[in-house]
Design an enzyme around this catalytic site. Structure first.
Site, short mmCIF file in Angstrom:
data_model
loop_
_atom_site.label_atom_id
_atom_site.label_comp_id
_atom_site.label_asym_id
_atom_site.label_seq_id
_atom_site.Cartn_x
_atom_site.Cartn_y
_atom_site.Cartn_z
N GLN A 1 0.78 -1.24 0.02
CA GLN A 1 0.11 -0.09 -0.07
C GLN A 1 0.75 1.16 -0.06
OE1 GLN A 1 -3.19 -1.45 3.21
NE2 GLN A 1 -3.86 0.07 2.02
N HIS A 2 -0.03 2.31 -0.21
CA HIS A 2 0.65 3.67 -0.04
C HIS A 2 1.93 4.26 -1.35
CE1 HIS A 2 -1.43 3.10 3.58
NE2 HIS A 2 -0.25 2.37 4.13
N ASP B 1 -2.58 -4.76 0.49
CA ASP B 1 -1.98 -6.14 1.12
C ASP B 1 -2.67 -6.59 2.26
OD1 ASP B 1 -0.94 -3.92 2.46
OD2 ASP B 1 1.26 -4.82 2.07
#
Length: 522
Positions: free
Chosen positions: A73-74, A289
């Site tokens: 992520q991110h 995830d």
């Protein structure tokens, strides 16, 4: 669907994994894996190459009827009009944007307090961010990285035609799209994502299912402020730059947010997978995830997973949005239409490594020593903030051992204190989630730290409830495969795959241990 195959793709920080799975049973049929380069910034083309290598190692995708991608992520992937990656993707573990995260909080808190709001500006800013998008800025989140590019690389910021996440970008490539020559259409509008990954950007409101382009404009503003020197503090940007940043933010292509079981559009005549399948391969929306792992574990409302890796992550499935106005809990979405309140500690299983190093023992010997001591380690308490901490937010903290006397300073008590300190830090996360109204009826313990016999034995006593240990497996890839099977089936609920449980650990709760820890950490 008894002989139908689906694929779950896990594009993590370290590698891409491809799990070919029986759509009916969830059993693994084939598997492949290829590593990614090290670092906190990576050219996404490496992910594409790793996916192709992992797919080949897994025996190819020609017989796969559906696939989905779960991803770290991110991470910030920015594209120009031709679909070229403008600069290396800044990953979740790139903390360069910590100053920008602080600036964004201060900007939100700058307006005078409304009735009921905190008087202190930073606390007020965090509260307003949580109300807006469910989470308060930290360096991990995508928006802070956009702000970093705007402040440090304004020319790159001005080129941005689309912003996406690692799983979005890889899914777009799998769907048949990619960079094109000048003047050609890159079909940036074909980018897609899901609620879980979008909710980790902090420019998407999962509760309202909408992007907040005004927040992207806020992050972009330094790129259009002629008075800002690249790399300077951008807490106060010239308001003259706002119209340009707003116009740019409105023009940027953001991935379409698909529903949990929606199929994505695949480029006509393109076939990276499903060449042997009539009608080709269906592509699911994918996800972040942590949300994919929860889907792989079959988690439902009332379940909380505690994952002990380099960091510690406690994630719960909640029916309704969860808002922690202090910003400690991130209010993410999951992959099924529910929510995924999540707390992350920087210090995870490495706490045990520190104990092993200090005592000169291996994992089994650490456990044996810990078992020789009584609960509470004879009065010694470890507050394990070795690398600072995120939950609670104490970035400059260090670890401390308290309560030591000549009588109680033994190897056994020290070993016990290290194990109890790790578990108490995770209990902190559970208590924060519980305090926000999320139900906690079952705890699932996963990750490398769950292999420790000391952790397994003491966890139920410290956490105050039985602890279920699923078998070690690739749960992000399993979750992606389960989503793919769900999309393929057209059913209202995902397939009910069997979760293998290694054991359920139980013990008499020792509340005094956590109480002593809470007092020591303050």
């Amino acid at each position: 669907m008894s002989h139908t195959l689906v694929a779950g793709i896990d594009t993590s920080t370290q590698s891409t994994k491809v799990r070919i799975t029986d759509a009916l049973t969830g059993e693994q049929v084939r598997f492949g894996q290829a590593k990614h380069p090290d670092g906190t910034s990576v050219n996404p083309e490496y992910w594409w190459e790793a996916f192709q290598a992992a797919a080949e190692q897994a025996g190819g995708l020609d017989d796969v009827a559906a696939l989905a991608v779960g991803g770290q992520q991110h991470g910030m992937v920015i594209l120009d009009r031709q679909g070229n990656v403008i600069r290396d993707a800044m990953l979740w573990n790139d903390i360069s944007s910590a100053p920008e995260a602080a600036d964004l909080i201060e900007q939100f808190g700058a307006a005078p307090a409304e009735p009921g709001e905190p008087a202190e500006q930073t606390a007020r800013g965090k509260e307003r961010w949580v109300k807006a998008v469910g989470s308060s800025p930290v360096a991990s989140f995508t928006l802070t990285k956009i702000a970093w590019v705007a402040a440090h690389e304004p020319d790159n910021a001005k080129k941005i035609a689309a912003i996406c996440l690692p799983h979005d970008w890889l899914s777009w490539r799998i769907a048949g799209y990619g960079p094109v020559a000048e003047g050609e259409d890159a079909h940036l509008e074909a980018l897609f994502t899901d609620r879980s990954d979008a909710s980790g950007t902090i420019y998407y409101d999962a509760a309202q299912n909408e992007y907040r382009r005004d927040l992207i404009a806020l992050a972009l503003a330094p790129a259009y402020d002629e008075h800002v020197t690249p790399g300077a503090d951008c807490a106060h940007v010239d308001t003259d730059s706002a119209p340009q940043a707003t116009a740019h933010a409105e023009a940027i292509v953001l991935p379409t947010v698909l529903g949990p079981r929606d199929a994505a559009a695949v480029k006509a005549s393109h076939a990276i997978a499903g060449k042997d399948i009539e009608g080709g391969c269906i592509l699911g929306p994918g996800g972040g995830d942590n949300a994919m792992a929860s889907l792989g574990l079959g988690m439902a409302v009332g379940d909380v997973s505690v994952s002990l890796g380099t960091s510690g992550v406690a994630a719960a499935i909640a029916e309704n949005p969860v808002y922690d106005l202090t910003g400690a809990i991130s209010g993410f979405a999951d992959c099924t239409g529910h929510y995924l309140p999540l707390a992350c500690t920087i210090n995870g299983s490495r706490i045990l490594d520190a104990g092993r190093a200090a005592l000169g023992v291996d994992y089994d010997e650490l456990a044996e020593l810990a078992f020789q001591a009584e609960p509470g380690a004879g009065g010694i308490t470890l507050v394990p903030y070795f690398d600072g901490e995120r939950t609670p937010n104490r970035p400059d903290a260090t670890a401390s051992l308290t309560g030591m006397t000549l009588k109680n300073t033994t190897k056994a008590n020290l070993a016990r204190a290290f194990v109890e300190g790790l578990l108490c830090s995770q209990r902190d996360c559970l208590e924060l989630i519980r305090a926000l109204g999320a139900s906690i009826e079952r705890v699932l313990l996963i990750g490398g730290g769950a292999k420790s016999v000391a952790i397994r034995t003491l966890a139920p006593a410290i956490l105050g409830m039985d602890v279920t240990r699923p078998a070690t497996d690739e749960y992000v890839a399993i979750g992606a495969a389960r989503q793919a099977a769900w999309v393929l089936s057209g059913q209202a609920e995902p397939p009910a795959w069997q979760l293998t449980i290694d054991g359920v650990d139980t013990a008499e709760p020792t509340p005094a241990v956590y109480e002593a820890y809470a007092a020591a950490r303050g």
